[in-house]
Design a protein around this motif. Structure first.
Motif, PDB file in Angstrom:
ATOM      1  N   TYR A 167     -44.250 134.073 -30.729  1.00 24.87           N
ATOM      2  CA  TYR A 167     -44.906 132.850 -31.191  1.00 24.87           C
ATOM      3  C   TYR A 167     -45.172 131.900 -30.021  1.00 24.87           C
ATOM      4  N   TYR A 225     -38.255 136.593 -42.490  1.00 24.29           N
ATOM      5  CA  TYR A 225     -39.636 136.623 -42.963  1.00 24.29           C
ATOM      6  C   TYR A 225     -39.802 137.631 -44.093  1.00 24.29           C
ATOM      7  N   GLU A 392     -51.842 126.189 -36.599  1.00 23.88           N
ATOM      8  CA  GLU A 392     -50.398 126.383 -36.514  1.00 23.88           C
ATOM      9  C   GLU A 392     -49.957 127.552 -37.397  1.00 23.88           C
ATOM     10  N   TYR A 396     -48.602 131.285 -36.196  1.00 24.76           N
ATOM     11  CA  TYR A 396     -47.284 131.732 -36.669  1.00 24.76           C
ATOM     12  C   TYR A 396     -47.392 133.119 -37.300  1.00 24.76           C
ATOM     13  N   CYS A 397     -48.389 133.312 -38.156  1.00 23.11           N
ATOM     14  CA  CYS A 397     -48.568 134.609 -38.817  1.00 23.11           C
ATOM     15  C   CYS A 397     -49.025 135.676 -37.828  1.00 23.11           C
ATOM     16  N   ARG A 400     -46.042 137.101 -36.084  1.00 24.33           N
ATOM     17  CA  ARG A 400     -45.331 138.051 -36.946  1.00 24.33           C
ATOM     18  C   ARG A 400     -46.093 139.369 -37.043  1.00 24.33           C
TER      19      ARG A 400
END
Length: 481
Positions: A167, A225, A392, A396-397, A400
């Motif tokens: 991230y 997550y 944002e 973030y995704c 992941r």
């Protein structure tokens, strides 16, 4: 001395200051103006981010290192402590609803509290050491940021933080791309990055990997997550196993368990072992459209507790002084933000099932390709969020998704060398922080103001020439009097 060589300097506003021989103006009015102009320039100059720029005293260096370390510790411990507190409260609430047999397998409240305190201290030491190390370094910000990176090891030598490192790498890539857009040499190459809806594209791209991993290979996702997706995905693992079997072209292994699961909820359903599409597995006897409506209502109820503390707690902290004057305005803004973000999350989760069901019905088949195609447009739900939050969430995704992708490739044998890398998270974090701190020192305008203010508050921009810390100013004022 004045530039003209005269012994007096005209400061403006009818003020005439005498030079004291040491190059400093003794007029209190001019002293304030000089200090104000110096501080303003320090917020935008690379030179002021280095101890080598001015004759800053050792006291100032030690004080800046100390304050940066304390502030870094406070941020790390505060964020991790707050998250741990919410996690403990959630576990206590879940523990009350479980039977006595299941409670035995759960950790006690005391064990959870001890673990939370340890994690809080570790993250506090991590950010405190990082801030102190960066401020201590006399080298260029690029090298100083890289040297401060290994402070991540303070969170635990055996604890991997790949998600956090990736991230931060995404954040560094954004800053680097903004610098590239400004550059005459790389401006044309980076021009596509200025696309207004690039955040939506990143979200769609991330959704394909994340949601496919949610159904097909959850082990490639971080544990926290994965728990989040299982909760808001709204489907029992038994149902996901049935979808996984048909998507991978394998014989069904748990149709009886799926039927028993639905029967426990008061629904009798008969599943065909020769089915081509898993709609009856996903939403039993409901139609696809009615399932979308009922699922959305349930998803919205699940999303509200997630975003309520995200909006209201910062509002109470940041705007605590304004609550007395305009409480309804501040609270209404927080509630509106909560409702809007909850709408995004519930729409995102609902559309994932809507798109996949639509493609299953349209092409009369279910496979990995259909899952990938059905989960891509799910990211369009991000358009509900306000623009400032979209990038944002998409970054973030994306972090992941990248972690899940490389983990999957490594496990199926396409990238076997990745398994041999130890603490690659520290390497990625060091590289990322070196880029971020380099941009912080040289290209400060690529940061958003709120991030820049936080960094300036933590690291403490050094004072301009002849200015000192507040404590030393006080001593000098006493001597002048």
């Amino acid at each position: 001395m004045s530039p003209s060589g005269d012994d007096s300097t005209v400061a403006g506003d009818g003020c005439l200051c005498e030079d004291g021989g040491d190059g400093r103006k003794k007029c209190q009015q001019c002293e304030r103006k000089s200090k104000k102009s110096g501080l303003t320039s320090s917020s935008s100059s690379y030179a002021l981010l280095s101890f080598d720029s001015f004759p800053v005293e050792d006291y100032d260096k030690r004080w800046r290192i100390f304050t940066a370390s304390v502030k870094g510790f406070a941020i790390g411990a505060g964020i991790k402590g707050g998250l741990s507190l919410f996690a403990i409260l959630a576990r206590l609430r879940r523990r009350r609803s479980l039977s006595s047999a299941k409670k035995v397998h759960m950790a006690s409240g005391g064990e959870d509290l001890i673990l939370a305190v340890k994690e809080t201290l570790r993250y506090g030491l991590f950010l405190g050491t990082f801030a102190g190390t960066f401020v201590t370094a006399r080298w260029r910000a690029l090298l100083a940021g890289a040297i401060a990176g290994p402070s991540m090891l303070l969170t635990g030598f055996n604890t991997q933080h790949t998600s956090l490192a990736v991230y931060i790498l995404m954040r560094a890539a954004v800053l680097a791309s903004r610098c590239g857009i400004k550059s005459k040499r790389f401006g044309r190459i980076c021009k596509p990055l200025t696309w207004a809806h690039g955040d939506l594209f990143l979200m769609c791209l991330s959704s394909t990997q994340i949601l496919c991993a949610y159904i097909l290979k959850q082990d490639s996702l971080p544990q926290s997550y994965k728990s989040f997706l299982n909760k808001h995905g709204g489907k029992d693992p038994i149902i996901l196993q049935g979808i996984r079997d048909i998507a991978c072209g394998m014989p069904f292994t748990n149709l009886d368990q799926i039927q028993k699961y639905y029967k426990s909820t008061g629904v009798d359903v008969v599943l065909d072992p020769q089915m081509k599409v898993p709609c009856s597995i996903i939403h039993e006897n409901q139609s696809c459209s009615w399932h979308a409506i009922s699922f959305f209502i349930q998803a919205y109820k699940r999303a509200i507790p997630v975003y309520l503390p995200v909006y209201l707690i910062p509002a109470l902290i940041v705007h605590r002084q304004g609550l007395a004057n305009r409480p309804f305005t501040i609270l209404a803004k927080g509630l509106f933000g909560t409702a809007r973000s909850s709408l995004f999350l519930s729409t995102y989760c609902t559309s994932a099932w809507v798109w996949t069901c639509f493609l299953f019905r349209l092409f009369k088949r279910c496979n990995v390709t259909m899952l990938a195609l059905g989960t891509f447009p799910t990211g369009l739900g991000l358009a509900i969020e306000k623009k400032s939050r979209r990038i944002e969430i998409s970054l973030y995704c994306l972090a992941r998704a990248i972690e899940s992708f490389f983990t999957t490739m490594s496990e199926i044998g396409y990238m076997p060398h990745l398994k041999n890398l130890k603490r690659v998270d520290v390497l990625i974090f060091s590289l990322s922080t070196s880029i971020i701190m380099h941009c912080y020192a040289i290209e400060r305008d690529v940061f958003r103001s709120k991030y820049l203010n936080v960094l300036d508050w933590v690291f403490g921009v050094p004072l301009p020439p002849y200015d000192t810390t507040p404590r030393k100013n006080k001593n000098q004022t006493m001597e002048m009097e």
